[in-house]
Scaffold this motif. Structure first.
Motif, short mmCIF file in Angstrom:
data_model
loop_
_atom_site.label_atom_id
_atom_site.label_comp_id
_atom_site.label_asym_id
_atom_site.label_seq_id
_atom_site.Cartn_x
_atom_site.Cartn_y
_atom_site.Cartn_z
N GLY A 80 5.51 11.48 -2.85
CA GLY A 80 6.75 11.40 -3.62
C GLY A 80 6.50 11.07 -5.08
O GLY A 80 7.33 10.47 -5.74
N VAL A 81 5.33 11.46 -5.59
CA VAL A 81 4.92 11.14 -6.95
C VAL A 81 4.64 12.44 -7.70
O VAL A 81 3.97 13.34 -7.18
N THR A 82 5.14 12.53 -8.93
CA THR A 82 4.86 13.69 -9.78
C THR A 82 3.53 13.48 -10.48
O THR A 82 3.32 12.46 -11.15
N PHE A 83 2.63 14.43 -10.33
CA PHE A 83 1.29 14.33 -10.92
C PHE A 83 1.35 14.45 -12.44
O PHE A 83 2.03 15.33 -12.98
N LEU A 84 0.62 13.57 -13.12
CA LEU A 84 0.57 13.59 -14.59
C LEU A 84 -0.83 13.89 -15.12
O LEU A 84 -0.99 14.71 -16.02
N ALA A 85 -1.85 13.21 -14.60
CA ALA A 85 -3.19 13.38 -15.15
C ALA A 85 -4.25 12.96 -14.14
O ALA A 85 -4.00 12.11 -13.28
N SER A 86 -5.43 13.57 -14.29
CA SER A 86 -6.58 13.25 -13.45
C SER A 86 -7.71 12.72 -14.31
O SER A 86 -7.92 13.19 -15.44
N ARG A 91 -12.04 5.23 -16.10
CA ARG A 91 -11.24 6.43 -15.88
C ARG A 91 -10.34 6.20 -14.67
O ARG A 91 -10.83 5.87 -13.59
N ILE A 92 -9.04 6.35 -14.86
CA ILE A 92 -8.08 6.23 -13.77
C ILE A 92 -8.12 7.52 -12.96
O ILE A 92 -7.98 8.62 -13.52
N ASP A 93 -8.32 7.40 -11.66
CA ASP A 93 -8.44 8.60 -10.83
C ASP A 93 -7.24 9.52 -11.01
O ASP A 93 -7.39 10.70 -11.31
N SER A 94 -6.01 8.99 -10.76
CA SER A 94 -4.80 9.81 -10.93
C SER A 94 -3.69 8.97 -11.53
O SER A 94 -3.53 7.80 -11.18
N LEU A 95 -2.91 9.59 -12.41
CA LEU A 95 -1.71 8.98 -12.96
C LEU A 95 -0.51 9.81 -12.56
O LEU A 95 -0.56 11.04 -12.55
N GLY A 96 0.60 9.13 -12.22
CA GLY A 96 1.80 9.85 -11.84
C GLY A 96 3.05 9.05 -12.12
O GLY A 96 3.00 7.92 -12.64
N LEU A 97 4.18 9.64 -11.78
CA LEU A 97 5.50 9.02 -11.95
C LEU A 97 6.25 9.22 -10.65
O LEU A 97 6.39 10.36 -10.17
N ASP A 98 6.75 8.12 -10.06
CA ASP A 98 7.40 8.28 -8.76
C ASP A 98 8.86 8.71 -8.91
O ASP A 98 9.37 8.92 -10.02
N GLU A 99 9.55 8.84 -7.80
CA GLU A 99 10.91 9.39 -7.77
C GLU A 99 11.91 8.56 -8.55
O GLU A 99 12.95 9.06 -8.97
N ASN A 100 11.58 7.28 -8.76
CA ASN A 100 12.50 6.39 -9.46
C ASN A 100 12.08 6.13 -10.90
O ASN A 100 12.68 5.30 -11.58
N SER A 113 9.01 5.01 -11.84
CA SER A 113 7.98 3.98 -11.97
C SER A 113 6.61 4.61 -12.19
O SER A 113 6.25 5.58 -11.50
N PRO A 114 5.82 4.08 -13.13
CA PRO A 114 4.45 4.57 -13.32
C PRO A 114 3.61 4.29 -12.07
O PRO A 114 3.77 3.25 -11.42
N VAL A 115 2.72 5.22 -11.74
CA VAL A 115 1.89 5.08 -10.54
C VAL A 115 0.44 5.36 -10.89
O VAL A 115 0.12 6.37 -11.52
N ILE A 116 -0.43 4.45 -10.48
CA ILE A 116 -1.88 4.65 -10.54
C ILE A 116 -2.37 4.87 -9.12
O ILE A 116 -2.01 4.12 -8.20
N ILE A 117 -3.18 5.89 -8.91
CA ILE A 117 -3.73 6.18 -7.58
C ILE A 117 -5.25 6.16 -7.67
O ILE A 117 -5.84 6.85 -8.51
N GLY A 155 8.37 -2.30 -12.30
CA GLY A 155 7.52 -2.34 -11.11
C GLY A 155 6.52 -1.21 -11.04
O GLY A 155 6.61 -0.35 -10.16
N PRO A 156 5.52 -1.15 -11.96
CA PRO A 156 4.48 -0.12 -11.86
C PRO A 156 3.74 -0.26 -10.54
O PRO A 156 3.59 -1.37 -10.02
N ARG A 157 3.30 0.85 -9.99
CA ARG A 157 2.73 0.86 -8.65
C ARG A 157 1.25 1.23 -8.65
O ARG A 157 0.79 2.02 -9.47
N LEU A 158 0.54 0.64 -7.68
CA LEU A 158 -0.83 1.01 -7.41
C LEU A 158 -0.89 1.52 -5.97
O LEU A 158 -0.47 0.82 -5.05
N ILE A 159 -1.39 2.74 -5.79
CA ILE A 159 -1.60 3.30 -4.46
C ILE A 159 -3.09 3.51 -4.26
O ILE A 159 -3.73 4.23 -5.04
#
Length: 295
Positions: free
Chosen positions: A41-47, A58-67, A69-73, A121-125
């Motif tokens: 449920g996260v929109t991909f931004l960068a690898s 280097r952050i593996d993946s950056l994204g933006l969730d449905e609400n 919120s910034p997401v680091i994966i 509430g930035p997220r880490l997955i």
């Protein structure tokens, strides 16, 4: 999922499809990045996003969730206790570089998305082959939104994800309900609608462990890895809830359920449910369960 057995059925019987790990970490990353919205449920931004010469990472993946919120994966092929600390390090970097992240969002998704980034509430997955009990304990000690997700490959074309632990850094849900019941205009709602909102809240939270609440101006979202319910600010006589249920799988009832596929509305989900009384909360329980399972 580790206890799950998967079988391929044939005319002659059944053959077990055994789970296995990826050959290399990059294979897991590639699968998730190519299907991030469907899986998380996260929109991909960068690898492999560089944090610059000072942080040197280097952050593996950056994204933006449905609400918003910034997401680091972060990914690990097998078990690696360092994945959590590594992800927390990058979360700290992210909070110190908000403008840079918003520029990235603006470049990828546009000005509107960048203006609506939710920094509360930035997220880490963390996606890995497995986690230890120490990992699960560690995430519960941090005041961050962290999801530990176990993966497995089955055969050559099946990919499974299982949430091992999910912790939210956001406001307690009861405060979300009180704030939303007051309405953005501050005029307040009737006690009947306040009680209705609280009953919906209890029902959604009672569906299982790991449910987090995200408060936005016009709705609050209930999520596991993904949103499964969005409850809008109460109207005069009803409460609108949007669910991740395929409207084609539901016998729609005028005045109670509505297909809003392709229609603009607050929150996420294609099935709108209109709740007016506590009896409606009882009627909607099966739809709540379907949406929770889909998330």
């Amino acid at each position: 999922m580790l206890g799950l057995k998967l079988f391929h059925t044939t005319k002659s019987g059944m053959t077990e499809v055994r789970p296995h790990l990826a050959e290399v970490e990059a294979d897991v990353q590639g699968l998730v990045e190519a299907n991030m919205e469907a899986l998380l449920g996260v929109t991909f931004l960068a690898s492999e996003y560089s944090t610059g010469p000072v942080h040197g990472g280097r952050i593996d993946s950056l994204g933006l969730d449905e609400n918003g919120s910034p997401v680091i994966i972060e990914y690990k092929r097998g078990v690696d206790s360092g994945v959590i600390n590594q992800g927390l390090f990058y979360l700290s970097w992210l909070m110190d570089h908000r403008a840079e992240f918003e520029r990235l969002v603006r470049d990828r998704l546009g000005v509107t998305a960048a203006a609506q980034v939710l920094w509360s509430g930035p997220r880490l997955i963390c996606v890995a082959g497995d986690f230890t009990r120490y990992d699960v304990h560690a995430v519960r000690e941090h005041r961050r939104s962290i999801d530990l997700v176990r993966y497995r490959l089955f055969g050559s074309d099946l990919f499974g994800l299982e949430t091992v632990a999910s912790v939210s850094s956001r406001l307690p849900v009861s405060r979300c309900v009180r704030r939303q019941a007051a309405g953005p205009g501050g005029g307040g709602q009737s006690m009947a609608l306040v009680e209705l909102a609280q009953a919906v809240d209890e029902s959604l939270l009672g569906l299982g462990d790991g449910v987090n609440c995200v408060q936005r101006k016009m709705y609050r979202a209930y999520q596991r890895l993904r949103n499964f319910a969005c409850v809008c600010t109460p109207q005069r006589t009803k409460l609108l809830v949007y669910l991740k249920v395929d409207p084609k799988q539901v016998d729609l009832v005028p005045g109670f359920t509505r297909d809003v596929t392709g229609l603009g509305h607050h929150g996420t989900g294609d099935l709108e449910v209109q709740l007016r009384t506590l009896r409606d909360v009882e009627r909607v329980q099966e739809l709540f369960r379907m949406s929770y399972a889909a998330a």
